[in-house]
Design an enzyme around this catalytic site. Structure first.
Site, short mmCIF file in Angstrom:
data_model
loop_
_atom_site.label_atom_id
_atom_site.label_comp_id
_atom_site.label_asym_id
_atom_site.label_seq_id
_atom_site.Cartn_x
_atom_site.Cartn_y
_atom_site.Cartn_z
N GLY A 363 4.20 0.60 0.26
CA GLY A 363 3.56 0.72 -1.05
C GLY A 363 2.35 -0.15 -1.28
O GLY A 363 1.89 -0.28 -2.41
N VAL A 364 1.79 -0.79 -0.21
CA VAL A 364 0.62 -1.64 -0.44
C VAL A 364 -0.70 -0.88 -0.20
O VAL A 364 -1.77 -1.45 -0.34
CB VAL A 364 0.66 -2.93 0.43
N GLY A 365 -0.62 0.39 0.18
CA GLY A 365 -1.84 1.20 0.29
C GLY A 365 -2.37 1.35 1.71
O GLY A 365 -3.55 1.60 1.90
N LYS A 366 -1.49 1.21 2.73
CA LYS A 366 -1.95 1.31 4.12
C LYS A 366 -2.47 2.72 4.44
O LYS A 366 -3.53 2.89 5.03
CB LYS A 366 -0.81 0.95 5.09
N THR A 367 -1.68 3.74 4.05
CA THR A 367 -2.06 5.14 4.36
C THR A 367 -3.30 5.54 3.56
O THR A 367 -4.22 6.16 4.10
CB THR A 367 -0.88 6.09 4.05
N SER A 684 13.91 -20.37 8.34
CA SER A 684 13.05 -21.03 7.36
C SER A 684 13.82 -21.81 6.29
O SER A 684 13.23 -22.53 5.50
CB SER A 684 12.12 -20.02 6.69
N LYS A 727 6.22 -16.25 -0.35
CA LYS A 727 7.13 -17.30 -0.81
C LYS A 727 6.50 -18.10 -1.96
O LYS A 727 7.17 -18.44 -2.94
CB LYS A 727 7.48 -18.23 0.36
#
Length: 781
Positions: A363-367, A684, A727
């Site tokens: 959902g971050v707009g790669k496509t 971590s 984080k």
């Protein structure tokens, strides 16, 4: 008359078989999967390895009752058992003798029965002349049956000549015939060998009649086929005569068209020669032959490819930057890389197309950025989704020897693009799988290697096609599942999640106007304040991208549209913090705020998840015990190892922390991470767990405004970890004022937004001593 049989009683476990009938003296294997049947086998193995096998009346019944199977079957000896994967057992049995169920027991474990076995006196049977005559008739008929059917090996006749017991003789023949299940059961239910011989003889005669009719039909069909072949041959000769007379104009025109197309494409001489051979083959073939259709499809595919068609790139960097900024907010690294590529194309036309891999959460707009790249370059855009592709032929095509062969997805996409330099998106490259049909990831190596893809060979085409002008873009959610050789050929650009401010701007600038338009509402009718959008982002979605935010805004638009349809007099609808729950229901998510006061044994850690960052409160409680370390909260192996490393470090430094030397023998330490249903793993939280344990054992409270992340070593060094941006965003959301980070993570600070750097104090630490200095509250502080 002397009775020629005797009876015996047995008590044995029972297995009903599906579609199988076992005869005495017959050796066969079958698979057992039902629980009751496996229990019966185990019971038989404990006793004399004897079991009673009978057939089900209906093979489809999964859980049979005593009424669902025949009560006459065969007592068998278990020769061998083999456990197969998936709780299945393969059994090898040998039939011993017929038996009839007198009394059956059906319990949860399985079936068992009291059986009556009937044993005939074979010596008396041998003296019976009628039995001898029946044996001879059956042998002759069976020999004829073998000769006509051609499905049984004649070697069985040698076996029969060595058998002198009538009962075994007839059972051997019955078990080697191709009978229906009902016929087999009828033979099995006849105890008297003489009656059984008569029954088998009758069946053999009926089968022979049917086989003779089948043979007659087969000969008749063969004659017809020969006649059809003869007609075909004559028709082919006729076509050749027509061709000589110039009467086959249509095929000639097609071949001329292919030759004209061959002249127009610019390819190497050897490729032209191969295509020319195919055209010549077609010219010598009948248009109605199947091979002719295959060659036509092949030639049509070749001439549909863009051998020398190329779209002209735009070289206006300012215009390209403007298009990229209009379509996407943020993603500066990706935009910068594309503009660099464009700048080099303006200086050098021989530049190979780069292979860019956009990696980031959903959902971050790669496509969608791949589409914007194509638009900014003025190129065609083609997309191939690789999610779930597990067949190499999907990528490289099928060889033409296969019926219905087609080219692979790459060549098909190039046909669609109609230019040899499109922007080519391989979506979800990390979701490819491999199985017995080949490894598609290996097939991708040639495609995505700039040194090799100049001559990409599809199995269907069998001639090289130039992919070096293509700009390949791949997308993935994670690099872990991409094979290393494939990853090596790609330039990885990390597309991290959006900050809350970025999500707000994306929602206002792109998502809200788009959803208002899609739901048929007028511009300005739906008014949502910035604070309300922030609440939607914070309390109704939890993700790195903006896909769920768009869905949630769409839900608000649907409710607003319904209200407008119900009351057309509404001029506008305002949605604010007070009425948001009316549209979206109760808040789905909540964020754990900072503790009001410092507490002993509770430390705030920072974690990365696939949908962004999270803060985790790690709680430690020491109790009197025997030195056990208890870890709860669904922790993975790496996290458990980090906890043990922390304990070992504390044991080596107990004096420094004023901790009892024997704490590891006399106290149990319980480490818990809340939200126990969510699996957690990774190194971590190492320094966080160690700090919580030291705080709990030394009874020193931990600063409630501090959060931390970092891997711990046995010597107390703090090693770098990933996901710093996500984080930090999570810590900011929770109201944390100070964050402790490994010193090697200083380089990640360039990704942190300036407004967050001003709000939070960042402390970079090398060792646990520095961590404790900032985290623990000493007396007088």
């Amino acid at each position: 008359m002397e009775q020629n049989y005797s009876t015996k009683e047995h008590k044995l476990p029972v297995i009903p078989l599906r579609g199988l009938a076992v005869f005495p003296y017959m050796v066969l294997h079958f698979d057992v999967g039902r629980e009751k049947s496996i229990n019966a086998l185990e019971e038989a193995m404990v006793d004399e390895q004897l079991i009673f096998l009978t057939s089900q009346k209906e093979a489809e019944i999964d859980v049979p009752t005593p009424d669902d199977f025949y009560h006459i079957g065969t007592i068998c000896k278990i020769k061998q058992m083999l456990k197969l994967p998936g709780d299945t057992v393969r059994v090898l049995v040998e039939g011993m003798s017929r038996a009839k169920i007198k009394e059956i027991v059906d319990d949860e474990k399985g079936f068992s029965a009291t059986l009556e076995e009937v044993v005939y006196n074979e010596e008396l049977l041998k003296e019976d002349k009628e039995v001898e005559a029946l044996i001879r008739n059956v042998f002759d008929s069976f020999e004829e049956y073998i000769n006509i059917s051609n499905r049984i090996s004649p070697e069985i006749l040698l076996t029969l000549s060595d058998i002198d017991e009538p009962s075994r003789y007839v059972d051997t023949i019955a078990s080697n015939m191709f009978l229906k299940p009902l016929q087999k059961q009828e033979v099995l239910e006849i105890f008297d060998p003489k009656e059984r011989l008569e029954k088998v003889y009758k069946i053999l005669l009926e089968e022979l009649d049917i086989l003779k009719i089948e043979k007659k039909i087969s000969l008749r069909v063969k004659k017809q086929v020969n006649r059809v072949q003869k007609e075909y041959y004559l028709k082919e000769q006729l076509k050749a005569i027509h061709k000589e007379l110039g009467e086959d104009e249509e095929t000639t025109d097609d071949i001329e068209e292919y030759k004209k197309q061959l002249k127009s494409i610019k390819v190497k001489k050897e490729i032209k020669e191969k295509i020319s051979k195919e055209i010549n083959r077609l010219s010598k073939m009948s248009p109605s032959s199947a091979e002719s259709g295959v060659i036509r499809n092949y030639l049509d595919t070749i001439f549909a490819l863009p051998w020398n068609k190329e779209s002209k790139d735009k070289v206006d960097l300012k215009e390209s930057a403007k298009i990229l900024d209009e379509d996407h907010y943020g993603l500066d690294k990706v935009k910068e890389r594309i503009l660099e590529y464009l700048a080099i194309r303006t200086l050098s036309n021989s530049m190979k197309g780069p292979i860019v891999c956009l990696v980031g959460p959903p959902g971050v707009g790669k496509t969608s950025i791949a589409k914007s790249i194509a638009k900014s370059l003025n190129r065609k855009f083609v997309r191939v989704s690789l999610g779930g592709v597990r067949d190499e032929s999907e990528i490289r095509g099928h060889r033409r020897t296969y019926v219905g062969a087609i080219p692979g997805r790459i060549i098909n996409a190039m046909k669609e693009a109609k230019t040899k330099n499109p922007v080519f998106l391989f979506d979800e490259i990390d979701k490819m799988a491999s199985d017995f049909r080949g490894d598609p990831a290996s097939a991708m190596l040639e495609t995505l290697d700039p040194e090799q893809n100049k001559e990409f060979v599809d199995h269907y085409l069998e001639i090289p096609f130039d992919l070096s002008r293509v700009l390949f873009i791949t997308t993935a959610n994670s690099l872990n599942t991409i094979p290393r050789p494939l990853l090596d050929r790609m330039e990885v650009i990390q597309v991290s999640g959006y900050t809350e401010e970025e999500k707000l701007k994306i929602s206002k600038k792109y998502l809200l106007p788009k959803q208002i338009k899609e739901h048929g509402l007028e511009e300005g009718f739906l008014k949502i304040s910035d604070e309300t959008i922030r609440d939607i982002i914070t309390y109704y979605t939890r993700e790195s991208g903006v896909r769920n935010i768009e869905r949630t805004i769409g839900k608000v638009c649907r409710k607003a549209a319904k209200r407008y349809v119900e009351n057309r007099e509404l001029k506008n609808i305002r949605i604010n913090k007070n009425n948001l729950e009316k549209y979206l229901g109760k808040k789905i998510y909540s964020y754990e705020p900072i503790k009001e006061n410092p507490e002993v044994g509770i430390v705030r850690g920072l974690a990365w998840t696939s949908v962004g960052g999270e803060t985790l409160s790690i709680e430690v409680t020491p109790m009197k015990g025997k030195g056990q370390l208890v870890l709860t909260g669904q922790l993975g192996d790496v996290m458990k190892e980090s906890a043990r490393t922390g304990i070992s470090y504390i044991r080596s430094k107990y004096e420094q922390f004023n901790i009892d030397e024997n704490f590891y023998k006399e106290q149990d330490i319980h480490i818990h991470i809340p939200e126990g249903a969510i699996p957690k793993d990774g190194p971590s939280a190492g320094i966080t767990m160690a700090t919580a344990v030291i705080s709990a054992l030394s009874n020193i409270p931990v600063n409630n405004l501090v959060a931390m992340t970092g891997e711990i070593t046995l010597r107390g060094r703090v090693l770098p970890v990933g996901g710093i941006k996500e984080k930090v965003l999570a810590a900011n959301r929770a109201g944390i004022k100070k964050i402790l980070l490994p010193i090697d993570n200083k380089k990640d600070m360039e990704d942190i937004p300036e407004n967050i750097k001003k709000k939070i104090e960042f402390v970079f630490v090398k060792s646990m001593d520095e961590v404790l200095e900032h985290a623990l509250i000493k007396d007088g502080e």
